[in-house]
Scaffold this motif. Sequence first.
Motif, PDB file in Angstrom:
ATOM      1  N   GLU A  72       0.832  -1.211   0.000  1.00 30.19           N
ATOM      2  CA  GLU A  72       0.000   0.000   0.000  1.00 30.19           C
ATOM      3  C   GLU A  72       0.860   1.252   0.000  1.00 30.19           C
ATOM      4  OE1 GLU A  72      -3.732   1.933   2.562  1.00 30.19           O
ATOM      5  OE2 GLU A  72      -2.468   0.366   3.453  1.00 30.19           O
ATOM      6  N   TYR A  73       1.886   1.259   0.835  1.00 27.93           N
ATOM      7  CA  TYR A  73       2.779   2.425   0.930  1.00 27.93           C
ATOM      8  C   TYR A  73       3.484   2.670  -0.405  1.00 27.93           C
ATOM      9  CZ  TYR A  73       6.654   5.368   2.443  1.00 27.93           C
ATOM     10  OH  TYR A  73       7.567   6.387   2.562  1.00 27.93           O
ATOM     11  N   LEU A  74       4.055   1.598  -0.974  1.00 28.99           N
ATOM     12  CA  LEU A  74       4.803   1.749  -2.222  1.00 28.99           C
ATOM     13  C   LEU A  74       3.906   2.125  -3.390  1.00 28.99           C
ATOM     14  CD1 LEU A  74       7.328  -1.231  -1.989  1.00 28.99           C
ATOM     15  CD2 LEU A  74       7.770   1.203  -1.597  1.00 28.99           C
ATOM     16  N   PHE A  75       2.652   1.648  -3.375  1.00 29.47           N
ATOM     17  CA  PHE A  75       1.737   2.000  -4.457  1.00 29.47           C
ATOM     18  C   PHE A  75       1.535   3.513  -4.534  1.00 29.47           C
ATOM     19  CE2 PHE A  75      -2.574   3.127  -5.806  1.00 29.47           C
ATOM     20  CZ  PHE A  75      -2.577   2.617  -7.090  1.00 29.47           C
ATOM     21  N   PHE A  76       1.273   4.132  -3.408  1.00 27.12           N
ATOM     22  CA  PHE A  76       1.043   5.578  -3.409  1.00 27.12           C
ATOM     23  C   PHE A  76       2.333   6.351  -3.686  1.00 27.12           C
ATOM     24  CE2 PHE A  76      -2.778   4.222  -1.113  1.00 27.12           C
ATOM     25  CZ  PHE A  76      -3.730   4.997  -1.745  1.00 27.12           C
ATOM     26  N   LYS A  77       3.454   5.856  -3.167  1.00 25.54           N
ATOM     27  CA  LYS A  77       4.728   6.529  -3.433  1.00 25.54           C
ATOM     28  C   LYS A  77       5.058   6.483  -4.921  1.00 25.54           C
ATOM     29  CE  LYS A  77       7.812   7.985  -1.479  1.00 25.54           C
ATOM     30  NZ  LYS A  77       8.849   7.331  -0.693  1.00 25.54           N
ATOM     31  N   PHE A  78       4.914   5.319  -5.539  1.00 30.50           N
ATOM     32  CA  PHE A  78       5.255   5.166  -6.943  1.00 30.50           C
ATOM     33  C   PHE A  78       4.261   5.877  -7.855  1.00 30.50           C
ATOM     34  CE2 PHE A  78       7.542   0.907  -5.955  1.00 30.50           C
ATOM     35  CZ  PHE A  78       8.651   1.621  -5.494  1.00 30.50           C
ATOM     36  N   LEU A 128      -0.906  15.078  10.440  1.00 31.43           N
ATOM     37  CA  LEU A 128      -2.324  15.310  10.134  1.00 31.43           C
ATOM     38  C   LEU A 128      -2.993  14.047   9.585  1.00 31.43           C
ATOM     39  CD1 LEU A 128      -4.803  17.168   9.715  1.00 31.43           C
ATOM     40  CD2 LEU A 128      -3.838  17.746   7.467  1.00 31.43           C
ATOM     41  N   PHE A 129      -2.364  13.418   8.613  1.00 26.47           N
ATOM     42  CA  PHE A 129      -2.978  12.301   7.902  1.00 26.47           C
ATOM     43  C   PHE A 129      -3.040  11.013   8.726  1.00 26.47           C
ATOM     44  CE2 PHE A 129      -1.774  14.037   3.429  1.00 26.47           C
ATOM     45  CZ  PHE A 129      -2.763  14.996   3.559  1.00 26.47           C
ATOM     46  N   VAL A 130      -1.981  10.758   9.527  1.00 29.55           N
ATOM     47  CA  VAL A 130      -1.910   9.457  10.205  1.00 29.55           C
ATOM     48  C   VAL A 130      -2.642   9.460  11.553  1.00 29.55           C
ATOM     49  CG1 VAL A 130      -0.389   7.635  11.061  1.00 29.55           C
ATOM     50  CG2 VAL A 130       0.216   8.895   8.976  1.00 29.55           C
ATOM     51  N   PRO A 131      -2.164  10.231  12.566  1.00 30.15           N
ATOM     52  CA  PRO A 131      -2.859  10.148  13.855  1.00 30.15           C
ATOM     53  C   PRO A 131      -4.192  10.885  13.914  1.00 30.15           C
ATOM     54  CG  PRO A 131      -1.027  11.676  14.014  1.00 30.15           C
ATOM     55  CD  PRO A 131      -0.973  11.093  12.642  1.00 30.15           C
ATOM     56  N   VAL A 132      -4.320  12.003  13.163  1.00 30.70           N
ATOM     57  CA  VAL A 132      -5.546  12.807  13.263  1.00 30.70           C
ATOM     58  C   VAL A 132      -6.647  12.263  12.352  1.00 30.70           C
ATOM     59  CG1 VAL A 132      -6.555  15.098  12.949  1.00 30.70           C
ATOM     60  CG2 VAL A 132      -4.237  14.863  13.906  1.00 30.70           C
ATOM     61  N   LEU A 133      -6.351  12.116  11.069  1.00 25.52           N
ATOM     62  CA  LEU A 133      -7.359  11.674  10.114  1.00 25.52           C
ATOM     63  C   LEU A 133      -7.418  10.156   9.966  1.00 25.52           C
ATOM     64  CD1 LEU A 133      -6.855  14.379   7.325  1.00 25.52           C
ATOM     65  CD2 LEU A 133      -8.501  14.348   9.203  1.00 25.52           C
ATOM     66  N   GLY A 134      -6.412   9.463  10.487  1.00 25.70           N
ATOM     67  CA  GLY A 134      -6.435   8.007  10.474  1.00 25.70           C
ATOM     68  C   GLY A 134      -6.271   7.379   9.109  1.00 25.70           C
ATOM     69  N   PHE A 135      -5.489   8.015   8.228  1.00 27.37           N
ATOM     70  CA  PHE A 135      -5.283   7.470   6.885  1.00 27.37           C
ATOM     71  C   PHE A 135      -4.272   6.324   6.862  1.00 27.37           C
ATOM     72  CE2 PHE A 135      -6.533  11.744   4.754  1.00 27.37           C
ATOM     73  CZ  PHE A 135      -7.868  11.470   5.043  1.00 27.37           C
ATOM     74  N   GLY A 136      -3.578   6.125   7.970  1.00 25.47           N
ATOM     75  CA  GLY A 136      -2.654   5.009   8.066  1.00 25.47           C
ATOM     76  C   GLY A 136      -1.444   5.145   7.162  1.00 25.47           C
ATOM     77  N   VAL A 153       1.196   9.481   0.890  1.00 25.41           N
ATOM     78  CA  VAL A 153       0.630  10.656   0.221  1.00 25.41           C
ATOM     79  C   VAL A 153       1.256  11.945   0.757  1.00 25.41           C
ATOM     80  CG1 VAL A 153      -1.486  12.002  -0.123  1.00 25.41           C
ATOM     81  CG2 VAL A 153      -1.532   9.509  -0.339  1.00 25.41           C
ATOM     82  N   ALA A 154       1.553  11.971   2.039  1.00 22.38           N
ATOM     83  CA  ALA A 154       2.207  13.142   2.632  1.00 22.38           C
ATOM     84  C   ALA A 154       3.558  13.395   1.985  1.00 22.38           C
ATOM     85  CB  ALA A 154       2.377  12.937   4.144  1.00 22.38           C
ATOM     86  N   THR A 155       4.297  12.329   1.735  1.00 22.58           N
ATOM     87  CA  THR A 155       5.607  12.463   1.090  1.00 22.58           C
ATOM     88  C   THR A 155       5.463  12.988  -0.331  1.00 22.58           C
ATOM     89  OG1 THR A 155       6.498  10.640   2.412  1.00 22.58           O
ATOM     90  CG2 THR A 155       7.689  11.227   0.408  1.00 22.58           C
ATOM     91  N   VAL A 156       4.493  12.455  -1.066  1.00 27.03           N
ATOM     92  CA  VAL A 156       4.274  12.883  -2.451  1.00 27.03           C
ATOM     93  C   VAL A 156       3.888  14.364  -2.509  1.00 27.03           C
ATOM     94  CG1 VAL A 156       2.810  12.581  -4.483  1.00 27.03           C
ATOM     95  CG2 VAL A 156       3.670  10.572  -3.262  1.00 27.03           C
ATOM     96  N   ILE A 157       2.974  14.780  -1.651  1.00 26.55           N
ATOM     97  CA  ILE A 157       2.555  16.190  -1.625  1.00 26.55           C
ATOM     98  C   ILE A 157       3.737  17.092  -1.259  1.00 26.55           C
ATOM     99  CG2 ILE A 157       1.103  17.882  -0.447  1.00 26.55           C
ATOM    100  CD1 ILE A 157      -1.013  15.713  -0.142  1.00 26.55           C
ATOM    101  N   ALA A 158       4.537  16.667  -0.297  1.00 28.26           N
ATOM    102  CA  ALA A 158       5.696  17.460   0.122  1.00 28.26           C
ATOM    103  C   ALA A 158       6.685  17.614  -1.030  1.00 28.26           C
ATOM    104  CB  ALA A 158       6.376  16.796   1.320  1.00 28.26           C
ATOM    105  N   GLN A 159       6.924  16.539  -1.767  1.00 31.15           N
ATOM    106  CA  GLN A 159       7.822  16.617  -2.926  1.00 31.15           C
ATOM    107  C   GLN A 159       7.260  17.565  -3.980  1.00 31.15           C
ATOM    108  OE1 GLN A 159       7.932  12.434  -3.862  1.00 31.15           O
ATOM    109  NE2 GLN A 159       9.868  12.112  -2.788  1.00 31.15           N
ATOM    110  N   GLY A 160       5.951  17.511  -4.169  1.00 33.86           N
ATOM    111  CA  GLY A 160       5.329  18.418  -5.127  1.00 33.86           C
ATOM    112  C   GLY A 160       5.470  19.878  -4.728  1.00 33.86           C
ATOM    113  N   CYS A 161       5.337  20.166  -3.450  1.00 31.86           N
ATOM    114  CA  CYS A 161       5.505  21.543  -2.960  1.00 31.86           C
ATOM    115  C   CYS A 161       6.932  22.022  -3.191  1.00 31.86           C
ATOM    116  CB  CYS A 161       5.151  21.622  -1.478  1.00 31.86           C
ATOM    117  SG  CYS A 161       3.401  21.386  -1.109  1.00 31.86           S
ATOM    118  N   GLY A 162       7.906  21.181  -2.851  1.00 30.89           N
ATOM    119  CA  GLY A 162       9.301  21.547  -3.075  1.00 30.89           C
ATOM    120  C   GLY A 162       9.603  21.727  -4.550  1.00 30.89           C
ATOM    121  N   GLY A 163       9.051  20.841  -5.380  1.00 31.53           N
ATOM    122  CA  GLY A 163       9.263  20.945  -6.821  1.00 31.53           C
ATOM    123  C   GLY A 163       8.670  22.209  -7.402  1.00 31.53           C
TER     124      GLY A 163
END
Length: 382
Positions: free
Chosen positions: A76-82, A124-132, A138-148
């Motif tokens: 699941e983790y790798l699917f969203f990262k890739f 925000l995504f893991v403990p608060v919203l419970g996205f696991g 997804v947090a990593t992908v969004i962060a990379q997009g912001c930096g890019g």
Amino acid sequence: DYMIISVIQSAGQGFAILMAQQFGAGDEKSLQKTIAHSLILVTIITVLATVISVGSLDLVISLLQTPSEIAPMTKEYLFFKFSGLAMAMLLNYCSAVLRAFGNSRTPLFAMVMAAFVNIGLDLLFVPVLGFGIAGAAVATVIAQGCGGLVCLLTMLKLPCFHPKKEDFGRVEGLNIRLLSLCIPMMLQNMMISGGGMIIQSRVNLNSISFIAGYTATNKLYAALELAAVAYGFAMVTYIGQNAGARQFRRVRRGFWDAVWIALFTSVLIGVTIILLRYPLTQMFLNGEGQSVVEAGMYARRYLVILNLGLPVLYTLHIARCTLQGFGDTITPMLSGIAELAGRVATVFFGTAIFGTDAFFLAEIIAWIASDGVLLGKLFTTF
């Protein structure tokens, strides 16, 4: 994950080598054509990398002998990262281009900002919203997009970055030249990360406490290597621009200055981390019991061994990036083969002598083997 990201990084770094050389030589006409064609190639590479990585998830998880209890979460983790590799490419390509033009501040700011965005979204995504686990990816992908996006907006404002429609037209041999710079770097990083995957598959055959300790220290590895990577990026730009301008005396002086700075930095970091090894490793080991105690013991032993070898690693980055700045990506690729051979041979044949310490020593042996190839080429060149 590391293998695919390293392929993405190699594309941007490889294309930026030629840009830095043309920028240093003042060849603006060729530079604009190089920029235009690199944009086409980087798009193709991103699409291919995304399709291949997402399509091979089950195979990768199987080859790594991932424990069945964590295999679904890993997938699941790798699917969203890739699936978000385009954001990683945006950040790495734009950062590489900016460094090629002598702007290293914006990439640094973008990466620091991305790190804070990643942390904030994780919370925000893991403990608060419970996205696991999906939320972490997804947090990593969004962060990379912001930096890019930060790097892209800066890049578009540069006077040296303005390719026109005609620059995208066919130029004899240009795409081949660009690919000849980045493909060896891709293969080099794939071999290095492939060696890491082989080692991880062997690590997964050990006790849970050993796996936990090994993993805990590996989480600190990026921090240990951070300054070396930064020096390497600087060397590619410095060497590329000065080689393009035919300033070879500056190249030699810059190389030796960088070596001494890197050695001093590695010793400083190594001593600091060894002194702080107990609190640092405990940050990644939660719980109580004998297994946690054993995991901490393995983590600290591995951390000490890694830090003792940091001067070798830092020299490796300076030597490898110096050659890449010259446009020599073949020798660094050969050093990747040596690194792979040293790492795998130590684990497969060294465990009979060193026991589980062979997994820790494998990194040092790999770095020494790689340095032998790189420094041998540099000394004959200089």
